[in-house]
Design an enzyme around this catalytic site. Structure first.
Site, mmCIF file in Angstrom:
data_model
loop_
_atom_site.group_PDB
_atom_site.id
_atom_site.type_symbol
_atom_site.label_atom_id
_atom_site.label_comp_id
_atom_site.label_asym_id
_atom_site.label_seq_id
_atom_site.Cartn_x
_atom_site.Cartn_y
_atom_site.Cartn_z
ATOM 1 N N LYS A 1 0.702 -1.176 0.144
ATOM 2 C CA LYS A 1 -0.041 0.125 0.087
ATOM 3 C C LYS A 1 0.863 1.102 -0.091
ATOM 4 C CE LYS A 1 -4.138 -2.305 2.269
ATOM 5 N NZ LYS A 1 -5.188 -2.117 2.904
ATOM 6 N N TYR B 1 -12.257 -3.087 -3.903
ATOM 7 C CA TYR B 1 -13.043 -2.927 -2.567
ATOM 8 C C TYR B 1 -14.587 -2.845 -2.885
ATOM 9 C CZ TYR B 1 -8.581 -2.354 -0.385
ATOM 10 O OH TYR B 1 -7.146 -2.431 -0.106
ATOM 11 N N ASN C 1 -2.610 -0.258 6.606
ATOM 12 C CA ASN C 1 -2.049 -1.580 7.269
ATOM 13 C C ASN C 1 -1.065 -2.508 6.431
ATOM 14 O OD1 ASN C 1 -3.951 -2.145 5.414
ATOM 15 N ND2 ASN C 1 -5.312 -3.297 6.811
ATOM 16 N N HIS D 1 -2.352 -5.311 1.148
ATOM 17 C CA HIS D 1 -3.388 -6.160 0.863
ATOM 18 C C HIS D 1 -3.122 -7.449 0.449
ATOM 19 C CE1 HIS D 1 -7.259 -7.383 -1.177
ATOM 20 N NE2 HIS D 1 -6.485 -8.082 -2.028
ATOM 21 N N GLU E 1 -8.533 -11.227 -8.513
ATOM 22 C CA GLU E 1 -7.678 -10.368 -8.322
ATOM 23 C C GLU E 1 -6.434 -10.283 -9.154
ATOM 24 O OE1 GLU E 1 -7.439 -10.028 -3.796
ATOM 25 O OE2 GLU E 1 -9.413 -9.441 -3.443
#
Ligand code: UDP
Ligand code: MG
Length: 156
Positions: free
Chosen positions: A9, A49, A112, A115, A126
């Site tokens: 991220k 998402y 966080n 992913h 994905e």
């Protein structure tokens, strides 16, 4: 070999943690089957998402995921989807167990670190979302016979 998608991220790019995060997966014995940097747009994030678009934090998540380019990776290994989710830890980094990536590198529920696909079915969807077929490689590292037993390799 089974494959999964991870995304490093923007906060991980900003904090210069790329190397340490990838190092964990390589030390574990997983193979990098694909890797590229890309700027995510709103369209791909709304798809990725989709389960969260109605949540109040979604606009903030959109901004966060577009703050810098990300690094998307395909990782390969036996049972790799479950192995990588276990290494990733709970969504909220403050609750994530020490020893997990989120538990060791983060303090936030949103920022966080990575992913990781949550099921074999979603991993396939994905990987197709972020990679062209020719950007994912099926090669066997020379170390493979030191990482798995012959039985494990035969059933992978
Ligand atoms: N997220 C957030 N607030 C929340 C829940 C999730 O900002 O209350 C963000 C967080 O970055 C998370 C992402 O939305 O990684 C996707 O949420 P999901 O529930 O799929 O968690 P994950 O699969 O990443 O653990
Ligand atoms: Mg998820």
């Amino acid at each position: 070999m089974e494959k999964t998608l991870i995304i490093l991220k923007p906060s991980t790019i900003q904090r210069a943690l790329i190397g340490q995060v990838i190092d964990r997966f390589q030390k574990k014995g997983l193979t990098v089957a694909g890797c590229k940097m890309m700027q995510l747009d709103e369209q791909i994030l709304r798809e990725h998402y989709a389960h969260l678009v109605d949540r109040p934090f979604f606009p903030s998540l959109l901004r966060s995921m577009q703050a810098t380019p990300v690094i998307v990776m395909a990782l390969a290994g036996k049972d790799v989807v479950a192995v990588v989710r276990a290494m990733t830890g709970a969504t909220n980094s403050r609750a994530a167990a020490p020893g997990t990536i989120r538990g060791d590198f983060g303090m936030s529920g949103q920022e966080n670190i990575i992913h990781a696909s949550d099921s074999v079915e979603n991993a396939e969807i994905e990987l197709r979302r972020f990679f062209k077929p020719e950007e994912i490689f099926d090669y066997e590292p020379l170390t493979i016979s030191a990482i798995y037993s012959p039985d494990e390799l035969a059933s992978a």
